[in-house]
Design a protein around this motif. Structure first.
Motif, PDB file in Angstrom:
ATOM      1  N   ALA A  67      38.215  37.610  40.692  1.00 42.65           N
ATOM      2  CA  ALA A  67      39.350  36.919  40.085  1.00 42.65           C
ATOM      3  C   ALA A  67      38.902  35.597  39.492  1.00 42.65           C
ATOM      4  N   GLU A  68      39.729  35.105  38.576  1.00 43.37           N
ATOM      5  CA  GLU A  68      39.544  33.778  38.015  1.00 43.37           C
ATOM      6  C   GLU A  68      40.920  33.152  37.856  1.00 43.37           C
ATOM      7  N   VAL A  69      41.063  31.920  38.296  1.00 46.79           N
ATOM      8  CA  VAL A  69      42.318  31.181  38.177  1.00 46.79           C
ATOM      9  C   VAL A  69      42.035  29.965  37.320  1.00 46.79           C
ATOM     10  N   TYR A  70      42.870  29.740  36.313  1.00 46.13           N
ATOM     11  CA  TYR A  70      42.715  28.619  35.399  1.00 46.13           C
ATOM     12  C   TYR A  70      43.957  27.753  35.451  1.00 46.13           C
TER      13      TYR A  70
ATOM     14  N   VAL B 152      36.470  33.756  42.060  1.00 46.46           N
ATOM     15  CA  VAL B 152      36.337  34.379  43.372  1.00 46.46           C
ATOM     16  C   VAL B 152      35.354  35.533  43.239  1.00 46.46           C
ATOM     17  N   TRP B 153      34.291  35.475  44.010  1.00 50.66           N
ATOM     18  CA  TRP B 153      33.259  36.509  44.013  1.00 50.66           C
ATOM     19  C   TRP B 153      33.248  37.173  45.380  1.00 50.66           C
ATOM     20  N   THR B 154      32.958  38.479  45.412  1.00 52.79           N
ATOM     21  CA  THR B 154      33.022  39.206  46.680  1.00 52.79           C
ATOM     22  C   THR B 154      32.171  40.464  46.663  1.00 52.79           C
TER      23      THR B 154
ATOM     24  N   PRO C  27      35.990  45.548  48.565  1.00 52.66           N
ATOM     25  CA  PRO C  27      36.573  46.447  47.558  1.00 52.66           C
ATOM     26  C   PRO C  27      37.963  46.045  47.063  1.00 52.66           C
ATOM     27  N   GLY C  28      38.579  45.045  47.698  1.00 49.13           N
ATOM     28  CA  GLY C  28      39.931  44.671  47.297  1.00 49.13           C
ATOM     29  C   GLY C  28      40.162  43.181  47.390  1.00 49.13           C
ATOM     30  N   VAL C  29      41.248  42.737  46.756  1.00 48.85           N
ATOM     31  CA  VAL C  29      41.658  41.342  46.851  1.00 48.85           C
ATOM     32  C   VAL C  29      43.167  41.291  47.083  1.00 48.85           C
TER      33      VAL C  29
ATOM     34  N   CYS D 194      46.852  32.291  47.548  1.00 48.20           N
ATOM     35  CA  CYS D 194      45.657  32.725  48.271  1.00 48.20           C
ATOM     36  C   CYS D 194      45.105  33.967  47.584  1.00 48.20           C
ATOM     37  N   LEU D 195      43.814  34.032  47.471  1.00 44.27           N
ATOM     38  CA  LEU D 195      43.111  35.218  47.022  1.00 44.27           C
ATOM     39  C   LEU D 195      42.145  35.581  48.134  1.00 44.27           C
ATOM     40  N   GLU D 196      42.483  36.625  48.879  1.00 44.30           N
ATOM     41  CA  GLU D 196      41.743  37.003  50.073  1.00 44.30           C
ATOM     42  C   GLU D 196      40.992  38.302  49.806  1.00 44.30           C
ATOM     43  N   THR D 197      39.675  38.226  49.729  1.00 42.55           N
ATOM     44  CA  THR D 197      38.896  39.443  49.505  1.00 42.55           C
ATOM     45  C   THR D 197      38.775  40.185  50.828  1.00 42.55           C
ATOM     46  N   GLN D 198      38.965  41.505  50.762  1.00 43.79           N
ATOM     47  CA  GLN D 198      39.032  42.279  51.999  1.00 43.79           C
ATOM     48  C   GLN D 198      39.009  43.773  51.712  1.00 43.79           C
ATOM     49  N   HIS D 199      38.976  44.541  52.801  1.00 47.06           N
ATOM     50  CA  HIS D 199      39.222  45.967  52.698  1.00 47.06           C
ATOM     51  C   HIS D 199      40.726  46.158  52.588  1.00 47.06           C
ATOM     52  N   PHE D 200      41.168  47.339  52.349  1.00 42.99           N
ATOM     53  CA  PHE D 200      42.597  47.583  52.100  1.00 42.99           C
ATOM     54  C   PHE D 200      43.406  47.513  53.389  1.00 42.99           C
TER      55      PHE D 200
END
Length: 90
Positions: A36-39, A49-51, A54-56, A83-89
């Protein structure tokens, strides 16, 4: 997303905003992918956001109600953060 957050949609109403998980379109070429990218146009700040996940999960601060305070007493009001939380589903 802000333009659609108050739409007449069952999931948005149930969660009082966004609390959704997106599947990332990673091709698996690299162990780390940009999710993701937030501007922020006023300041020009950009957050990437780098991860390896497989999901955010995107959460739009739906249940913030002004009772939580941050640094220097800053009030966290309804939808005043994300919040942008990278995670499994879930």
């Amino acid at each position: 997303m802000g333009a659609r957050i108050n739409q007449d949609d069952q999931q948005l109403k149930f969660g009082r905003g966004y609390d959704h998980n997106w599947i990332l379109n990673s091709k698996g070429e690299h162990p780390l992918s940009r999710a993701a990218e937030v501007y922020e146009p006023t300041s020009g700040r950009v957050m990437e956001v780098w991860t390896t996940e497989p999901g955010v999960q995107f959460y739009s601060g739906n249940f913030l109600d002004g009772t939580v305070h941050g640094k220097e007493g800053k009030v966290y009001g309804h939808r005043s953060a994300l919040c942008l939380e990278t995670q499994h589903f879930p």
